[in-house]
Enzyme design. Structure first.
Site, PDB file in Angstrom:
ATOM      1  N   ASP A  40      -0.693   5.742  -0.527  1.00 47.44           N
ATOM      2  CA  ASP A  40      -1.846   6.994  -0.433  1.00 47.44           C
ATOM      3  C   ASP A  40      -2.884   6.273   0.529  1.00 47.44           C
ATOM      4  O   ASP A  40      -3.458   4.911  -0.575  1.00 47.44           O
ATOM      5  CB  ASP A  40      -1.672   7.700  -1.587  1.00 47.44           C
ATOM      6  CG  ASP A  40      -0.395   8.047  -2.485  1.00 47.44           C
ATOM      7  OD1 ASP A  40       0.126   7.455  -1.867  1.00 47.44           O
ATOM      8  OD2 ASP A  40      -0.623   8.409  -3.499  1.00 47.44           O
TER       9      ASP A  40
ATOM     10  N   MET B  62       0.803  -0.734   0.124  1.00 45.74           N
ATOM     11  CA  MET B  62       0.124   0.410  -0.205  1.00 45.74           C
ATOM     12  C   MET B  62       1.035   0.903   0.213  1.00 45.74           C
ATOM     13  O   MET B  62       1.691   1.272   1.018  1.00 45.74           O
ATOM     14  CB  MET B  62      -0.763  -0.445   1.590  1.00 45.74           C
ATOM     15  CG  MET B  62      -0.317   0.717   2.908  1.00 45.74           C
ATOM     16  SD  MET B  62      -1.048   1.808   3.384  1.00 45.74           S
ATOM     17  CE  MET B  62      -1.425   2.914   2.850  1.00 45.74           C
TER      18      MET B  62
ATOM     19  N   PHE C 236      -5.829   5.549  -9.395  1.00 46.94           N
ATOM     20  CA  PHE C 236      -4.421   5.845  -8.619  1.00 46.94           C
ATOM     21  C   PHE C 236      -5.833   7.113  -7.375  1.00 46.94           C
ATOM     22  O   PHE C 236      -6.683   6.080  -6.704  1.00 46.94           O
ATOM     23  CB  PHE C 236      -4.054   7.471  -9.339  1.00 46.94           C
ATOM     24  CG  PHE C 236      -2.641   6.739 -10.303  1.00 46.94           C
ATOM     25  CD1 PHE C 236      -2.418   5.330 -10.186  1.00 46.94           C
ATOM     26  CD2 PHE C 236      -1.259   7.744 -10.794  1.00 46.94           C
ATOM     27  CE1 PHE C 236      -0.857   4.569 -11.239  1.00 46.94           C
ATOM     28  CE2 PHE C 236      -0.204   6.957 -10.736  1.00 46.94           C
ATOM     29  CZ  PHE C 236      -0.235   5.784 -10.614  1.00 46.94           C
ATOM     30  N   SER C 237      -4.962   8.262  -6.926  1.00 46.33           N
ATOM     31  CA  SER C 237      -5.278   8.740  -5.342  1.00 46.33           C
ATOM     32  C   SER C 237      -6.527   9.406  -5.511  1.00 46.33           C
ATOM     33  O   SER C 237      -6.911   9.472  -7.203  1.00 46.33           O
ATOM     34  CB  SER C 237      -4.306   9.171  -4.679  1.00 46.33           C
ATOM     35  OG  SER C 237      -3.357   7.787  -4.032  1.00 46.33           O
TER      36      SER C 237
ATOM     37  N   GLU D 229       1.996  16.251  -5.503  1.00 43.02           N
ATOM     38  CA  GLU D 229       0.795  15.788  -5.278  1.00 43.02           C
ATOM     39  C   GLU D 229      -0.448  15.603  -3.849  1.00 43.02           C
ATOM     40  O   GLU D 229      -0.261  16.747  -2.906  1.00 43.02           O
ATOM     41  CB  GLU D 229       1.206  14.790  -4.904  1.00 43.02           C
ATOM     42  CG  GLU D 229       2.718  13.848  -6.862  1.00 43.02           C
ATOM     43  CD  GLU D 229       2.995  12.660  -6.265  1.00 43.02           C
ATOM     44  OE1 GLU D 229       3.899  11.852  -4.879  1.00 43.02           O
ATOM     45  OE2 GLU D 229       3.260  11.452  -6.995  1.00 43.02           O
TER      46      GLU D 229
ATOM     47  N   ASP E 261      -4.944  13.045  -8.597  1.00 45.04           N
ATOM     48  CA  ASP E 261      -5.366  13.177  -6.741  1.00 45.04           C
ATOM     49  C   ASP E 261      -6.360  13.885  -6.418  1.00 45.04           C
ATOM     50  O   ASP E 261      -5.976  15.101  -5.861  1.00 45.04           O
ATOM     51  CB  ASP E 261      -3.922  12.885  -6.472  1.00 45.04           C
ATOM     52  CG  ASP E 261      -2.805  12.121  -6.054  1.00 45.04           C
ATOM     53  OD1 ASP E 261      -3.120  11.179  -6.872  1.00 45.04           O
ATOM     54  OD2 ASP E 261      -1.320  12.559  -6.641  1.00 45.04           O
TER      55      ASP E 261
HETATM   56  C1  FRU Z   1       1.305  10.105  -4.126  1.00 48.36           C
HETATM   57  C2  FRU Z   1       1.338   9.193  -5.569  1.00 48.36           C
HETATM   58  C3  FRU Z   1      -0.484  10.137  -6.274  1.00 48.36           C
HETATM   59  C4  FRU Z   1      -0.041   8.840  -6.726  1.00 48.36           C
HETATM   60  C5  FRU Z   1      -0.405   7.839  -6.287  1.00 48.36           C
HETATM   61  C6  FRU Z   1       0.281   6.244  -7.152  1.00 48.36           C
HETATM   62  O1  FRU Z   1       1.920   8.914  -3.483  1.00 48.36           O
HETATM   63  O2  FRU Z   1       2.321   9.414  -6.308  1.00 48.36           O
HETATM   64  O3  FRU Z   1       0.142  11.021  -6.691  1.00 48.36           O
HETATM   65  O4  FRU Z   1      -1.601   9.020  -7.325  1.00 48.36           O
HETATM   66  O5  FRU Z   1       1.001   7.277  -5.598  1.00 48.36           O
HETATM   67  O6  FRU Z   1       0.273   5.841  -6.617  1.00 48.36           O
END
Ligand code: FRU
Length: 485
Positions: free
Chosen positions: A60, A58, A115-116, A231, A178
């Protein structure tokens, strides 16, 4: 309806149910895989009261939200190895931010990696908004846009058929990820991390239905010395001010500051919903000074703002990965704004983990308190004296030195020579509150003016050794398990 129309309609229905059958088959298969794999995990570094993946990797935390009486937390998840891979969304819930239940994986990647992102409650529906990252064979080799998924029970999520819902950036940057969404008045707002000419920035959009979005403005942008990419942005009001919280990449170390690969911190300012202008009151400040804190998420409930983060850092070793898992989430903290800074304190319900008092009184020089896997210690610190604590494994392994020096007035967290330190000027209490879990340490100084989150990998249980020239007053507890094994 003509016969042809009926046929087409039946076909579409058939395809849709075939697809959702495929999706639910894939989810069932994944849950069976996770169940089977769990037994293979070496338990030695598994945390007892922190959120972790059941197996695999894991990073974020995502979509932190309160829905139908429970906190929901999602996380960037790759079940098939303890390294980063095509991202899924893992899912846990908690009634109180302390006792957690692991739920089935919420999102599985298809053409897009998940992604996040963020979660919001729209009437009775839990809506996830995440970045779909699609890899291509032509430069820039990927593009990112925003996707939705819905759930009416907080367990099963269905991706929106009209995805993606937002792909416009003013400079066509492929870095567009994000999202963090919230409602104000009749509108939904979302901020998204991006960049322009190698400078990080955050873009603001607005919508009436979460599906059609209008670009409003660049909420904040690096003027050249604030990194190449921002991010995981977050934006919220606290005590009448607005806080832009984010994780910039590319800050150069400056003395004691910015010593991790990437940072997480905030800018305080004022936001105007008529002009969409965010006017900062001051500069960027780090939120946590430890070795492992990134990509924070906040949520609000009962008038309180809670924050947590990935208890990890890019481009650093993850010693637990040889055991079949990797990464965790910090304990949840409450955020308060005091003057020009954010204070971060463990959520109140953390006291419900206390199982047994293992120490209450003076700890003389060289004396040791021992713990199994978990402990909470509260030190009454005499700031005119040197303080030195050695936190080490009962059978060796990694250790950490915690120090206070009245001359420099700095708190130091020294993990095997890799030092994080920061000045501390207490605004109230002079105490230190320290949380130890099987492979982690979180230190909260005073009212939360200075906090360090650091992963440490001891062998066996913990020994806390007072190496200060004077005795210290300490109360210490053993903490119970609150995350499933
Ligand atoms: C931050 C990040 C985000 C992205 C995610 C990918 O740690 O790089 O910008 O969405 O991790 O796993």
């Amino acid at each position: 309806m003509t016969v042809l129309k009926i046929l087409v309609f039946a076909c579409v229905l058939g395809l849709a149910s075939l697809k959702s059958l495929k999706e639910s088959d894939a989810k069932a298969e994944l849950e069976a895989y996770i169940e089977g794999k769990k037994g293979e995990i070496n338990q030695r570094y598994r945390l007892q009261y922190h959120v972790m993946p059941p197996v695999g990797w894991m990073n974020d935390p995502n979509g932190f939200v309160f829905y139908k009486g429970e906190y929901h937390l999602f996380y960037q998840f790759y079940p098939y190895d303890s390294i980063w891979g095509p991202m899924h969304w893992g899912h846990v819930t908690s009634p109180n931010l302390v006792d957690w239940t692991q739920l089935p994986t919420a999102l599985i990647p298809e053409e897009e990696m998940c992604f996040s992102g963020t979660a919001v409650v729209d009437n009775d529906t839990l809506v996830l908004m995440y970045t779909g990252r699609v890899v291509t064979d032509i430069d820039p080799f990927f593009y990112e846009s925003q996707y939705l998924a819905f759930s009416d029970d907080g367990v099963d999520f269905e991706k929106f058929k009209g995805n993606p819902v937002l792909s416009y950036t003013p400079n066509a940057s492929p870095d567009f990820r994000d999202p963090k969404a919230w409602k104000y008045g009749d509108h939904w707002y979302v901020i998204i991390g991006s960049q322009v000419d190698g400078r990080g920035r955050v873009l603001l959009y607005r919508s009436l239905d979460l599906k059609t979005w209008d670009f409003l403005t660049v909420l904040g942008e690096s003027n050249g010395d604030m990194g190449y990419m921002w991010e995981c942005p977050d934006f919220f009001e606290l005590n009448g001010k607005h806080i832009l919280l984010m994780s910039p990449q590319g800050l150069e170390p400056e003395g004691d500051r910015y010593k991790n690969t990437y940072q997480t911190g905030y800018i305080i300012g004022k936001f105007n919903y008529d002009t969409f202008e965010f006017v900062p009151d001051g500069g960027f400040q780090e939120l946590d000074f430890g070795h492992d804190f990134y990509a924070s998420q906040t949520t609000e409930n009962d008038g309180k703002r809670y924050v947590l983060a990935w208890f990890g850092m890019w481009e650093t070793p993850f010693p637990e990965s040889v055991d079949g898992w990797s990464g965790a989430v910090t304990i949840p903290r409450e955020l308060k704004l005091r003057g020009n800074r954010l204070l971060m304190k463990p959520v109140e319900s953390m006291t419900s983990l206390r199982e047994e008092t293992v120490w209450d009184g003076e700890l003389s020089t060289n004396a040791i308190i021992s713990f199994d896997k978990t402990g909470e210690l509260i030190f009454d610190v005499d700031l005119s004296q040197k303080v030195e604590l050695l936190i080490k494994g009962s059978n060796g392994g990694e250790e950490v030195l915690i120090q206070w020096d009245p001359e420099t007035r700095k708190v130091v967290v020294d993990r095997l020579g890799d030092i994080r330190q920061v000045e501390w000027l207490p605004i109230g209490s002079n105490s230190w509150r320290m949380f130890l879990d099987a492979s982690s340490l979180e230190l909260f100084c005073g009212e939360g003016e200075v906090v360090f989150s650091t992963r440490v990998f001891p062998e066996g249980g913990w020994l806390v050794n007072n190496l200060s020239p004077k005795s210290l007053n300490v109360v210490a507890y053993k903490l119970r398990r609150s995350f499933p094994a």
